[in-house]
Design an enzyme around this catalytic site. Sequence first.
Site: not given
Ligand code: NAI
Length: 324
Positions: A159, A187
């Site tokens: 952000d 966030h």
């Molecule tokens: P994605 O769905 O492509 O990947 C998430 C991965 O996490 C998947 O491979 C899944 O199997 C794994 N996963 C789920 N639960 C798990 C656990 N308990 N232990 C280990 N691995 C686990 O999602 P992406 O795009 O990579 O986003 C991940 C997270 O980041 C989402 O929650 C999203 O909202 C968040 N995010 C946060 C931002 C921020 O500014 N704080 C910005 C963008 C995304």
Amino acid sequence: QKPPVRVAITGAAGQIGYSLIFRVASGEMLGPDQPVILHLIDLPFAMAALNGVVMEIQDCAFPLVQGIVATDNQAVGFKDVNYALLVGAKPRGPGMERGDLLKDNGKIFTETGKYINDNASRDIKVVVVGNPCNTNCLILANQIKDIPKENFTAMTRLDHNRAQHQLADKLGVHSTDIRKIAIFGNHSPTMVPYIDQMTAKNHKATVDQQWVTQTFIPTVQQRGAEIIKARKLSSAASAGNAAMNHITTWVNGTAEGDYTSMAIPSDGSYGVPKGLIFSFPVTVKNGKYSIVQGLPISPFYQGLLDKTIKELVDERSAVDHLLK
Ligand code: NAI
């Protein structure tokens, strides 16, 4: 050569993981003289995909990579880890209430907290990226018994970087010319981009209030949704970039006369209830962050702060049972 440090990344088989891991492996996060052992953690169903990522890391022949641990076992995954980027989380499904999202992720971060407490290096620095990241971090830190609470943070750097770009664009300067801005709060769409002390090229810079309320703040708050609309996928490269920036700044410090944004345990500054994981302007020196004190808060900003504080207090109440 320095001894290697262990860097854990959860959600390693996901989108953000795919853009983040290779840059950490190349030395962008911790520097070109810091060898790393990568600890890549994901869920059991994702192990085949994660194995593909491991093969690609091997095929990069990165000089700094001294080992790769790829696992669905968190005890192994967090063993002796010095830095953890917690990206893995349960995404919000269609029709899912925010309360359910908080509860499902609450379970994940309670468990992860226990594994970190029992296995990680006592100097571990943690950034939670997986959403809802502030409250996930609160739940995680609650499980920690013998590592300092201030080592547990959540990411608002994306952000912050987004705000920096919008302001640079408006003022016709480069992003790096914009200083002394910060994100306060959650966030989430209630985040508060604070720019009353902004400088551009080291001079005090102002923008008109109407642009701030009608364009700037909504643009920063809704940038994530805008990217999903355009890409049909959520922002991953910029999120991974910000997670690295968060750790790099935590290790190397902020530039003289500037600050950054990190969501950290509140000490009561700016009237924020103690203990909430809240984004503040911080300076960092020798691996320790301090909240920038005494920034003037106008009635306009106070109104916005009150909203984001209320949202985080409500999130905390929704997961109260996990905080005993
Ligand atoms: P994605 O769905 O492509 O990947 C998430 C991965 O996490 C998947 O491979 C899944 O199997 C794994 N996963 C789920 N639960 C798990 C656990 N308990 N232990 C280990 N691995 C686990 O999602 P992406 O795009 O990579 O986003 C991940 C997270 O980041 C989402 O929650 C999203 O909202 C968040 N995010 C946060 C931002 C921020 O500014 N704080 C910005 C963008 C995304």
